[in-house]
Design a protein around this motif. Sequence first.
Motif, short mmCIF file in Angstrom:
data_model
loop_
_atom_site.label_atom_id
_atom_site.label_comp_id
_atom_site.label_asym_id
_atom_site.label_seq_id
_atom_site.Cartn_x
_atom_site.Cartn_y
_atom_site.Cartn_z
N ILE A 383 -7.38 92.24 22.20
CA ILE A 383 -7.40 92.94 23.50
C ILE A 383 -8.48 94.01 23.50
O ILE A 383 -9.25 94.16 24.47
CB ILE A 383 -6.01 93.55 23.78
N VAL A 384 -8.57 94.76 22.40
CA VAL A 384 -9.57 95.83 22.30
C VAL A 384 -10.98 95.24 22.33
O VAL A 384 -11.86 95.72 23.06
CB VAL A 384 -9.34 96.65 21.02
N ASP A 385 -11.18 94.16 21.55
CA ASP A 385 -12.51 93.54 21.50
C ASP A 385 -12.96 93.09 22.89
O ASP A 385 -14.10 93.29 23.29
CB ASP A 385 -12.50 92.37 20.55
N ALA A 386 -12.05 92.48 23.62
CA ALA A 386 -12.40 91.96 24.95
C ALA A 386 -12.75 93.10 25.90
O ALA A 386 -13.70 93.01 26.70
CB ALA A 386 -11.24 91.14 25.51
N ALA A 387 -11.99 94.19 25.84
CA ALA A 387 -12.25 95.33 26.73
C ALA A 387 -13.57 96.02 26.38
O ALA A 387 -14.33 96.41 27.27
CB ALA A 387 -11.09 96.32 26.65
N VAL A 388 -13.83 96.16 25.10
CA VAL A 388 -15.07 96.77 24.66
C VAL A 388 -16.28 95.93 25.09
O VAL A 388 -17.29 96.44 25.58
CB VAL A 388 -15.07 97.02 23.15
N ALA A 389 -16.16 94.62 24.86
CA ALA A 389 -17.26 93.73 25.23
C ALA A 389 -17.53 93.81 26.74
O ALA A 389 -18.69 93.77 27.18
CB ALA A 389 -16.91 92.30 24.84
N SER A 390 -16.47 93.94 27.53
CA SER A 390 -16.64 94.00 28.97
C SER A 390 -17.31 95.30 29.40
O SER A 390 -18.02 95.34 30.39
CB SER A 390 -15.28 93.86 29.65
N ALA A 391 -17.05 96.37 28.61
CA ALA A 391 -17.59 97.69 28.97
C ALA A 391 -19.04 97.87 28.55
O ALA A 391 -19.72 98.79 29.02
CB ALA A 391 -16.72 98.78 28.34
N GLN A 392 -19.52 97.06 27.63
CA GLN A 392 -20.88 97.23 27.08
C GLN A 392 -21.92 96.45 27.88
O GLN A 392 -21.60 95.56 28.65
CB GLN A 392 -20.90 96.82 25.62
#
Length: 392
Positions: A383-392
């Motif tokens: 979940i964290v990886d997906a959110a971070v990738a979306s924010a970058q």
Amino acid sequence: MKLDPQAWLARPGIRRLLKALHADQGIARFVGGAVRDLLLGEEPGDLDLATTHTPEEVIRLLEAAGIKAIPTGIEHGTITAVSSNTVVEITTLRADVSTDGRRATVAFTDDWQADASRRDFTINALYADPFTGEVHDYFGGMADLKARTVRFIGEPLQRIAEDHLRILRYFRFHARYGDGAPDADALDACTARANDLMALSRERIADELLKLLSLADPSPTIALMHARGLFAPVIPEIATTERLAGLIASERAAAIAANPVRRLAALLPPDPATADRVAARLKFSNKAKKRLASAADPDLGLNPRALAYRIGSAEAVDRLLLAGNAEDAAALKDWPVPRLPVGGAQMMARGIDQGPRIAKTLRAIEDRWVAEGFPEGAAFDAIVDAAVASAQ
């Protein structure tokens, strides 16, 4: 009749307290609930002593014995004693000088029957010798207790005129000790004087109402009060009492303790704004005010654990019980609400700029984490990886 005095003598500090007051000379007796409970075969709750000592004498005697004395209501003759962590309310025998329905001016006396005559109900005017357990009953309280009848001492209309709060106290005592129809004279008097409640402080009304709602099953009494128009002068928002019985059934099914604020919500329309107005009128604390408004909101919206995470476990349990979802409420009872296991520092370490982007990313993580049932380990990392990738 005699009771077993060990029920109170066995409590820490009681013998020391009685010795300090010279109770063996017959100048102090237990009164009210402590006596009533024992007569019913129950463990006494709060301990109250009546004495012929003046309040100043009580303080002097207690302090001489090294017992803490707190002048909690000294103008009315009441001293709170703390002896080996046991708390006892000690009140000098009194007789009313004047009353106006809200407060009384009293004179101290050594006449036990005069003190008994100013008490509200016959079952509340029972005294017992602290050492022998001998019961002193001046107005037939033991017979009324056996018959499960709550009766005023004297003429009900007059007793209510002396203290308007006795209307609410009557119904609380009936809900706790009564069985069957209430005393007709008492009920008619309470009905006739219902508007007197408007003269009372809202704090006193709230305190008495919450005590009533805390009892095992006050729903029949609450329904009777509503039918007789007792709530109209102070809480006209109560339009029906039917939901209360259902809430109590849900509490029992879920093995969840009664909460008077939750039960008050069952009496109000399912509208937070209305609940907020009632709480303000009754001078609730901010915490109780918030809880009442939350309980009055019928929106479940989320699954039970998500609801608990968003609004708090106690508030979620309130809404579920009020909705009749006893099973879901029971499942939440011992569930520890988790905390989001990631914060701003981790987001910065992952290359997200400090500021609004961090807050937005954390909200996205939290929303998905809650929606997926609070996963841990690799599932949470994804979940964290997906959110971070979306924010970058």
